[in-house]
Scaffold this motif. Structure first.
Motif, PDB file in Angstrom:
ATOM      1  N   ILE A 205      -9.097 -35.185  15.244  1.00  0.00           N
ATOM      2  CA  ILE A 205      -7.818 -35.168  15.971  1.00  0.00           C
ATOM      3  C   ILE A 205      -7.202 -36.562  15.798  1.00  0.00           C
ATOM      4  CG2 ILE A 205      -6.658 -34.780  18.195  1.00  0.00           C
ATOM      5  CD1 ILE A 205      -8.202 -32.292  17.463  1.00  0.00           C
ATOM      6  N   LEU A 206      -6.064 -36.589  15.155  1.00  0.00           N
ATOM      7  CA  LEU A 206      -5.415 -37.878  14.897  1.00  0.00           C
ATOM      8  C   LEU A 206      -4.663 -38.349  16.142  1.00  0.00           C
ATOM      9  CD1 LEU A 206      -4.066 -37.119  11.316  1.00  0.00           C
ATOM     10  CD2 LEU A 206      -6.160 -38.311  11.980  1.00  0.00           C
ATOM     11  N   PRO A 207      -4.315 -39.637  16.192  1.00  0.00           N
ATOM     12  CA  PRO A 207      -3.610 -40.152  17.375  1.00  0.00           C
ATOM     13  C   PRO A 207      -2.327 -39.367  17.695  1.00  0.00           C
ATOM     14  CG  PRO A 207      -4.311 -41.965  15.968  1.00  0.00           C
ATOM     15  CD  PRO A 207      -4.630 -40.708  15.236  1.00  0.00           C
ATOM     16  N   ASN A 208      -1.686 -38.780  16.657  1.00  0.00           N
ATOM     17  CA  ASN A 208      -0.458 -38.000  16.919  1.00  0.00           C
ATOM     18  C   ASN A 208      -0.760 -36.543  17.297  1.00  0.00           C
ATOM     19  OD1 ASN A 208      -1.246 -36.869  14.536  1.00  0.00           O
ATOM     20  ND2 ASN A 208       0.554 -37.497  13.346  1.00  0.00           N
ATOM     21  N   GLY A 209      -2.046 -36.231  17.508  1.00  0.00           N
ATOM     22  CA  GLY A 209      -2.417 -34.886  17.957  1.00  0.00           C
ATOM     23  C   GLY A 209      -2.636 -33.904  16.836  1.00  0.00           C
ATOM     24  N   LYS A 210      -2.303 -34.285  15.599  1.00  0.00           N
ATOM     25  CA  LYS A 210      -2.508 -33.370  14.463  1.00  0.00           C
ATOM     26  C   LYS A 210      -3.988 -33.274  14.133  1.00  0.00           C
ATOM     27  CE  LYS A 210       1.908 -32.896  12.843  1.00  0.00           C
ATOM     28  NZ  LYS A 210       2.536 -31.624  12.547  1.00  0.00           N
ATOM     29  N   LYS A 211      -4.359 -32.127  13.545  1.00  0.00           N
ATOM     30  CA  LYS A 211      -5.770 -31.925  13.215  1.00  0.00           C
ATOM     31  C   LYS A 211      -6.039 -32.248  11.751  1.00  0.00           C
ATOM     32  CE  LYS A 211      -6.164 -28.142  16.482  1.00  0.00           C
ATOM     33  NZ  LYS A 211      -6.017 -26.696  16.521  1.00  0.00           N
ATOM     34  N   LYS A 212      -7.242 -32.694  11.487  1.00  0.00           N
ATOM     35  CA  LYS A 212      -7.642 -33.053  10.129  1.00  0.00           C
ATOM     36  C   LYS A 212      -8.907 -32.269   9.780  1.00  0.00           C
ATOM     37  CE  LYS A 212      -9.810 -37.042   8.284  1.00  0.00           C
ATOM     38  NZ  LYS A 212     -10.319 -38.336   8.634  1.00  0.00           N
ATOM     39  N   THR A 213      -8.932 -31.675   8.609  1.00  0.00           N
ATOM     40  CA  THR A 213     -10.098 -30.869   8.226  1.00  0.00           C
ATOM     41  C   THR A 213     -11.339 -31.741   8.057  1.00  0.00           C
ATOM     42  OG1 THR A 213      -8.627 -29.400   7.022  1.00  0.00           O
ATOM     43  CG2 THR A 213     -10.967 -29.204   6.538  1.00  0.00           C
ATOM     44  N   HIS A 214     -12.408 -31.312   8.663  1.00  0.00           N
ATOM     45  CA  HIS A 214     -13.690 -31.990   8.478  1.00  0.00           C
ATOM     46  C   HIS A 214     -14.586 -31.102   7.628  1.00  0.00           C
ATOM     47  CE1 HIS A 214     -13.625 -35.154  11.946  1.00  0.00           C
ATOM     48  NE2 HIS A 214     -12.803 -35.422  10.950  1.00  0.00           N
ATOM     49  N   TYR A 215     -14.535 -31.345   6.316  1.00  0.00           N
ATOM     50  CA  TYR A 215     -15.271 -30.519   5.364  1.00  0.00           C
ATOM     51  C   TYR A 215     -16.768 -30.620   5.600  1.00  0.00           C
ATOM     52  CZ  TYR A 215     -10.761 -30.942   3.127  1.00  0.00           C
ATOM     53  OH  TYR A 215      -9.422 -30.943   2.894  1.00  0.00           O
ATOM     54  N   TYR A 216     -17.445 -29.503   5.528  1.00  0.00           N
ATOM     55  CA  TYR A 216     -18.914 -29.490   5.620  1.00  0.00           C
ATOM     56  C   TYR A 216     -19.423 -30.302   6.808  1.00  0.00           C
ATOM     57  CZ  TYR A 216     -18.666 -27.765   0.811  1.00  0.00           C
ATOM     58  OH  TYR A 216     -18.393 -27.036  -0.304  1.00  0.00           O
ATOM     59  N   ASN A 217     -18.756 -30.162   7.948  1.00  0.00           N
ATOM     60  CA  ASN A 217     -19.120 -31.054   9.057  1.00  0.00           C
ATOM     61  C   ASN A 217     -20.563 -30.863   9.524  1.00  0.00           C
ATOM     62  OD1 ASN A 217     -18.799 -29.040  11.406  1.00  0.00           O
ATOM     63  ND2 ASN A 217     -16.805 -28.909  10.394  1.00  0.00           N
TER      64      ASN A 217
END
Ligand SMILES: Cc1cc2nc3c(=O)[nH]c(=O)nc-3n(C[C@H](O)[C@H](O)[C@H](O)COP(=O)(O)O)c2cc1C
Length: 293
Positions: A205-217
């Motif tokens: 979760i970025l500071p602007n609230g957008k989501k970022k894919t976490h590949y193979y988390n």
């Protein structure tokens, strides 16, 4: 003429049989798969469905438009030339490391003796050197030393574990665990000086609230847990790998972790108790675990 009139019904029957046979064959013949066009035809899931770490969902879809692509095209590449050991030295180091790691055991009796916080900082720092899908570093290590918080964790884990053992796990699982003499009483959760709870971040979760894919988390965090176990062993500390079934959501709320984090592992950490025992397990020999081709 008479012969012809006798043969006509016979010929008609033969003709019907031939037509029926042709129709039947045409239905049985494998149909040519329709040629797919466009991006759908080229779509492949990102990971095996079994991984269930949401990578395939979050990487393939952008339904709520809330996801970002982080391009690192400008990332600088720098020279990398780590030390190269002589073959003799390599042999020695690999043998020594094996000996160290072969001494690792899951210890369920942990001493209350205090352990310097700095050592815990170092082992977690080491775990954070793990590789991760697209360098997303999708891990959070929550270190609990507060006695009241440890006790709260124990209450949650023991309550759920009792139900696990009595109802959820099934006879075979409980039977397989019997030789390890584990049950739902987890005294070490109060006694160990530290509990490390490892969360996998299913997305960023970025500071602007957008989501970022976490590949193979899940794989990434599991590797970091392996490195953490090795670092603990190297420091002379013990732990037992636990994956408290069904406790994740309650522990996440107790520790005030965000919804994108899911509990993967709970490690009680400390010195072994002076009267600690471990099951006398044997490990598979090299020939049983390695295939040379
Ligand atoms: C993914 C995973 C989950 C485990 N969960 C538990 C657990 O919930 N409770 C427990 O006492 N041990 C647990 N263990 C520890 C295993 O029982 C232990 O690793 C195994 O018996 C081999 O013993 P060793 O670690 O001493 O080599 C777990 C181990 C792994 C890798």
């Amino acid at each position: 003429m008479a012969l012809l009139s006798v043969l006509t019904p016979v010929l008609a029957v033969i003709l019907c049989l031939v037509i029926g046979f042709i129709l039947l064959k045409s239905r049985e013949a494998p149909s040519t798969p329709p040629v797919e066009t466009g991006s759908k035809a080229n779509f492949r899931p990102w990971v095996d469905q079994d991984l269930q770490d949401d990578t395939e969902i979050t990487a393939g879809e952008d339904e709520d438009g809330d996801w970002v692509d982080i391009s690192e095209e400008d990332l600088l590449h720098v020279p990398y030339s780590p030390k190269r050991y002589s073959e003799e030295m390599m042999l020695q180091r690999s043998q020594d490391f094996y000996t160290l790691m072969n001494e690792r055991r899951s210890v369920r009796f942990i001493s209350p003796d205090p352990v310097p916080q700095e050592v815990i900082n170092n082992v977690i720092h080491t775990a954070g050197t793990s590789p991760s899908g697209a360098h997303t570093e999708p891990w959070t290590f929550v270190v609990v030393s507060d006695p009241e918080m440890k006790h709260q964790i124990r209450l949650i884990v023991e309550e759920e574990e009792e139900v696990n053992y009595r109802q959820r796990m099934g006879e075979k699982w409980v039977h397989d665990l019997a030789k390890l003499r584990t049950n739902w009483i987890k005294e070490y959760l109060d006694v160990a000086p530290y509990l490390i709870l490892i969360f996998k971040q299913t997305c960023g979760i970025l500071p602007n609230g957008k989501k970022k894919t976490h590949y193979y988390n899940e794989i990434s965090v599991s590797i970091s847990c392996g490195i953490l176990l090795a670092a603990l062993q190297n420091a002379g500390l013990v732990t037992v790998t636990t994956t408290p079934l069904n406790c994740g959501p309650q522990l996440r709320l107790l520790l005030r972790r965000p919804a994108n984090e899911k509990l993967l592992m709970l490690l009680p950490v400390g010195y072994p108790a002076s009267n600690a025992t471990v099951p006398d397990l044997k490990r598979k020999p090299l020939d049983d675990i390695m295939v040379k081709i």
